[in-house]
Design a protein around this motif. Sequence first.
Motif, PDB file in Angstrom:
ATOM      1  N   GLU A 177      -7.784  -6.140   4.101  1.00 46.99           N
ATOM      2  CA  GLU A 177      -7.652  -4.692   4.225  1.00 46.99           C
ATOM      3  C   GLU A 177      -6.282  -4.302   3.677  1.00 46.99           C
ATOM      4  O   GLU A 177      -5.260  -4.849   4.099  1.00 46.99           O
ATOM      5  N   VAL A 178      -6.268  -3.385   2.737  1.00 43.83           N
ATOM      6  CA  VAL A 178      -5.015  -2.934   2.139  1.00 43.83           C
ATOM      7  C   VAL A 178      -4.897  -1.432   2.362  1.00 43.83           C
ATOM      8  O   VAL A 178      -5.853  -0.691   2.174  1.00 43.83           O
ATOM      9  N   THR A 179      -3.701  -1.007   2.761  1.00 43.26           N
ATOM     10  CA  THR A 179      -3.416   0.410   2.951  1.00 43.26           C
ATOM     11  C   THR A 179      -2.599   0.903   1.773  1.00 43.26           C
ATOM     12  O   THR A 179      -1.631   0.263   1.370  1.00 43.26           O
ATOM     13  N   VAL A 180      -2.992   2.061   1.239  1.00 41.94           N
ATOM     14  CA  VAL A 180      -2.275   2.671   0.113  1.00 41.94           C
ATOM     15  C   VAL A 180      -1.325   3.726   0.670  1.00 41.94           C
ATOM     16  O   VAL A 180      -1.739   4.598   1.441  1.00 41.94           O
ATOM     17  N   ILE A 181      -0.063   3.628   0.269  1.00 40.89           N
ATOM     18  CA  ILE A 181       0.936   4.604   0.686  1.00 40.89           C
ATOM     19  C   ILE A 181       1.097   5.615  -0.438  1.00 40.89           C
ATOM     20  O   ILE A 181       1.530   5.281  -1.535  1.00 40.89           O
ATOM     21  N   LYS A 182       0.694   6.855  -0.157  1.00 38.91           N
ATOM     22  CA  LYS A 182       0.764   7.927  -1.153  1.00 38.91           C
ATOM     23  C   LYS A 182       2.214   8.396  -1.306  1.00 38.91           C
ATOM     24  O   LYS A 182       3.063   8.098  -0.473  1.00 38.91           O
ATOM     25  N   SER A 183       2.471   9.160  -2.367  1.00 36.70           N
ATOM     26  CA  SER A 183       3.844   9.617  -2.645  1.00 36.70           C
ATOM     27  C   SER A 183       4.395  10.489  -1.527  1.00 36.70           C
ATOM     28  O   SER A 183       5.594  10.499  -1.283  1.00 36.70           O
ATOM     29  N   MET A 242      -0.757  -0.254 -12.538  1.00 39.15           N
ATOM     30  CA  MET A 242      -1.770  -1.251 -12.886  1.00 39.15           C
ATOM     31  C   MET A 242      -2.869  -0.621 -13.735  1.00 39.15           C
ATOM     32  O   MET A 242      -3.330  -1.219 -14.717  1.00 39.15           O
ATOM     33  N   VAL A 243      -3.287   0.593 -13.358  1.00 35.69           N
ATOM     34  CA  VAL A 243      -4.306   1.305 -14.130  1.00 35.69           C
ATOM     35  C   VAL A 243      -3.769   1.624 -15.521  1.00 35.69           C
ATOM     36  O   VAL A 243      -4.473   1.434 -16.524  1.00 35.69           O
ATOM     37  N   MET A 244      -2.529   2.093 -15.597  1.00 34.66           N
ATOM     38  CA  MET A 244      -1.924   2.416 -16.895  1.00 34.66           C
ATOM     39  C   MET A 244      -1.905   1.174 -17.794  1.00 34.66           C
ATOM     40  O   MET A 244      -2.266   1.257 -18.967  1.00 34.66           O
ATOM     41  N   ASP A 245      -1.500   0.040 -17.245  1.00 31.33           N
ATOM     42  CA  ASP A 245      -1.460  -1.201 -18.036  1.00 31.33           C
ATOM     43  C   ASP A 245      -2.854  -1.564 -18.548  1.00 31.33           C
ATOM     44  O   ASP A 245      -3.016  -1.927 -19.715  1.00 31.33           O
ATOM     45  N   ARG A 304      -6.068  -7.879  -7.958  1.00 29.59           N
ATOM     46  CA  ARG A 304      -4.605  -7.946  -7.930  1.00 29.59           C
ATOM     47  C   ARG A 304      -4.046  -7.303  -6.658  1.00 29.59           C
ATOM     48  O   ARG A 304      -3.140  -7.848  -6.034  1.00 29.59           O
ATOM     49  N   VAL A 305      -4.600  -6.160  -6.276  1.00 31.03           N
ATOM     50  CA  VAL A 305      -4.145  -5.465  -5.069  1.00 31.03           C
ATOM     51  C   VAL A 305      -4.375  -6.338  -3.840  1.00 31.03           C
ATOM     52  O   VAL A 305      -3.497  -6.476  -2.989  1.00 31.03           O
ATOM     53  N   SER A 329       1.960   0.785  -2.681  1.00 34.98           N
ATOM     54  CA  SER A 329       2.183   2.187  -3.036  1.00 34.98           C
ATOM     55  C   SER A 329       1.159   2.632  -4.078  1.00 34.98           C
ATOM     56  O   SER A 329       0.705   1.844  -4.902  1.00 34.98           O
ATOM     57  N   SER A 330       0.816   3.901  -4.025  1.00 34.97           N
ATOM     58  CA  SER A 330      -0.111   4.444  -5.014  1.00 34.97           C
ATOM     59  C   SER A 330       0.517   4.368  -6.407  1.00 34.97           C
ATOM     60  O   SER A 330      -0.200   4.223  -7.401  1.00 34.97           O
ATOM     61  N   ALA A 331       1.842   4.423  -6.479  1.00 31.07           N
ATOM     62  CA  ALA A 331       2.534   4.319  -7.775  1.00 31.07           C
ATOM     63  C   ALA A 331       2.292   2.946  -8.404  1.00 31.07           C
ATOM     64  O   ALA A 331       2.078   2.843  -9.616  1.00 31.07           O
ATOM     65  N   MET A 332       2.279   1.899  -7.590  1.00 35.32           N
ATOM     66  CA  MET A 332       2.045   0.555  -8.113  1.00 35.32           C
ATOM     67  C   MET A 332       0.618   0.433  -8.639  1.00 35.32           C
ATOM     68  O   MET A 332       0.385  -0.150  -9.707  1.00 35.32           O
ATOM     69  N   ILE A 333      -0.339   1.002  -7.918  1.00 37.45           N
ATOM     70  CA  ILE A 333      -1.723   0.986  -8.385  1.00 37.45           C
ATOM     71  C   ILE A 333      -1.834   1.786  -9.675  1.00 37.45           C
ATOM     72  O   ILE A 333      -2.500   1.363 -10.622  1.00 37.45           O
TER      73      ILE A 333
END
Length: 158
Positions: A48-54, A111-114, A94-95, A104-108
């Motif tokens: 289970e992974v939690t995403v931290i929004k900006s 990853m999408v950008m890459d 990867r996540v 963080s949502s920024a890290m995800i």
Amino acid sequence: MRCPFCAHEDSQVKDSRPTEDSAAIRRRRQCESCGARFTTFERVQLREVTVIKSGGKRDPFNRAKLDQSVALACRKRGIAQERLDQLVSGIQRRVETLGESEISSAMIGEMVMDGLRQLDSVAYIRFASVYRDFAEPKDFEDFASAIQEAGGRNADKA
């Protein structure tokens, strides 16, 4: 599995097979009450992974949101669904294998950008325009110019 048509609790599996990238099992089901047929997908979830929004809000990682973002960026680009599924599965893997319970949502987003950078330059720019919050046409021009310059440098190295 609950039927999406009548909400009956029981359904029968009629057919099971792996998806194209073998990252999930596709199951055709039939409701025992109304007889409707529907498809479900079963995927491995490592943790289970939690995403931290900006803004600091925390939400559970949601593959469907990632699928939707990638699909929107790649809309009408003629990219095979299999390649999009592979990209999303790779990011999800990867996540989940980072070893962290929060990301963080920024890290995800990075990853999408890459992934999109390697897949399709137009989809990459589309995603970046939302992710980086382009405010005016000049932002698009600057970003596209940077991509062209990077592409030229990479071509020189080849």
